[in-house]
Design an enzyme around this catalytic site. Structure first.
Site, PDB file in Angstrom:
ATOM      1  N   HIS A 176       0.860  -1.190   0.000  1.00 14.57           N
ATOM      2  CA  HIS A 176       0.000   0.000   0.000  1.00 14.57           C
ATOM      3  C   HIS A 176       0.892   1.235   0.000  1.00 14.57           C
ATOM      4  CE1 HIS A 176      -2.767   3.077   1.490  1.00 14.57           C
ATOM      5  NE2 HIS A 176      -3.704   2.336   0.944  1.00 14.57           N
ATOM      6  N   ASP A 298     -11.441   0.991  -0.873  1.00 15.60           N
ATOM      7  CA  ASP A 298     -10.553   1.966  -0.247  1.00 15.60           C
ATOM      8  C   ASP A 298     -11.293   2.742   0.840  1.00 15.60           C
ATOM      9  OD1 ASP A 298      -8.078   3.016   0.260  1.00 15.60           O
ATOM     10  OD2 ASP A 298      -7.793   3.941  -1.690  1.00 15.60           O
TER      11      ASP A 298
END
Ligand code: 1WB
Ligand code: MN
Length: 340
Positions: A176, A298
């Site tokens: 990430h 997300d």
């Protein structure tokens, strides 16, 4: 249709507190992660302050949001910058606490949550032990790392034990974003580029290309890396990566057994977190194969409703939609399929 969202962020009070302390202790620091951390955990004035409450909430508003939008399961991961801005001891301890907390939440809601384990890369031997504990004792579903650690990337041999452990445990490492490493950061300070708008993608795509060109996938051929945000655009460069890496190898770069595009198909999966472009999805499926693309929201950085509307609406076959929405996630993250 079972919907499993695969890049969904959370935090815990201990880490929020430690990040707040960190930005208070470095009030003058101008690095990009401090801008971000100040905005979320400190007294930053940016739009990001709104994210703190939903990051810390796992079992109330988040479950209501999932119910309201038909999201069956979130694969949770400790939000950026994770533990990677802390010293190695603090990071090791906080990763352990976050993983324990994650396992407790999953035990209370086994149909609603799965989770990726954190670890402190800056202490690779302890990281490996935590990775083993996270899978064998806590039953977590993979690993999360927020890109660079003290400006170093996972292709550095000091981190090979971490890659080796992920491969041996058969769990992917989800890379990430966090704020870019020092030398990438300069031009990202202006115009709001410092986080999700642009800097994040540059940071993680650079990380992924380093891994590919370093040859770590010849050393660890079954290692699986997951990238969010529609693969951070790395696969868009497949042809040029293949062409130019030939030249680079002739000029002395490490020899590779496969082409970069072949590693991308063999060793990577990508998710649609925060990227709702049907055209980018269509390209990704054709370039990487339908088995390597997973749906994500997300949350809480982007809304669930439009992420669901996006994936409900794209023109794919039924079989493809099943893979995107849950089948690929069940395989990659070892999530039990629903009984027929
Ligand atoms: C944002 C997005 C900020 C993410 C973050 O801070 C994370 C943002 C940790 O949109 O500003 C993310 O994970 O996508
Ligand atoms: Mn994210």
């Amino acid at each position: 249709m079972r919907r499993i969202a695969t890049e969904e962020a959370f935090s815990i009070p201990e880490i929020a507190h430690a990040l707040r302390k960190l930005c208070e202790s470095r009030t003058g620091a101008q690095n990009i992660d401090m801008m971000l951390v100040r905005n979320i955990y400190g007294d930053g004035a940016g739009y990001q302050a709104q994210f703190l409450a939903p990051l810390l909430d796992i079992e109330d508003e988040r479950l209501r949001d999932m119910d309201a939008n038909g999201v069956d399961m979130q694969v949770l991961s400790l939000t950026a910058p994770g533990v990677q801005m802390f010293d190695a001891d603090t990071a090791t301890e906080l990763a352990r606490v976050a993983n324990d907390r994650l396992a407790e939440v999953i035990a209370r809601h086994p149909r609603r949550f799965a989770g990726l384990a954190s670890f402190a890369p800056h202490s690779p031997q302890r990281a490996v032990r935590e990775m083993e504990r996270a899978v064998r004792e806590l039953g977590l579903n993979g690993f999360i790392v927020n890109s660079h650690t003290n400006n170093e990337y996972l292709d550095d041999p000091k981190y090979w034990p971490v890659l080796e452990a992920a491969e041996a445990l058969d769990r992917c490492i989800y890379i990430h974003p966090r704020g870019p490493s020092e030398l990438l950061a300069g031009p990202m300070r202006d115009y709001g580029m410092f986080a999700a708008l642009w800097a994040y993608g540059v940071e993680v795509s650079t990380h992924a290309v380093r891994l590919i060109l370093s040859g770590v996938f010849d050393r660890f051929p079954r290692l699986k890396i997951c990238l969010g945000h529609m693969g951070e655009a790395v696969h868009f460069w497949s042809w040029r990566l293949d062409f130019m890496s030939e030249r680079a190898q002739r000029a002395g770069a490490p020899r590779l057994q496969l082409k970069p595009s072949e590693y991308l198909r063999r060793n990577f999966a990508i998710t649609t977190s925060g990227q709702e472009s049907p055209l980018a999805l269509e390209f990704s499926i054709r370039q990487l194969g339908i088995d390597n693309v997973l749906w994500a929201i997300d949350y809480p950085y982007q809304p669930s409703a439009s992420a669901v509307a996006f994936m409900d609406g794209v023109e794919v076959t039924d079989e493809q939609r099943h893979k995107l929405y849950h089948g690929n996630a069940e395989k990659l993250f070892h999530i039990a399929p629903l009984a027929q």
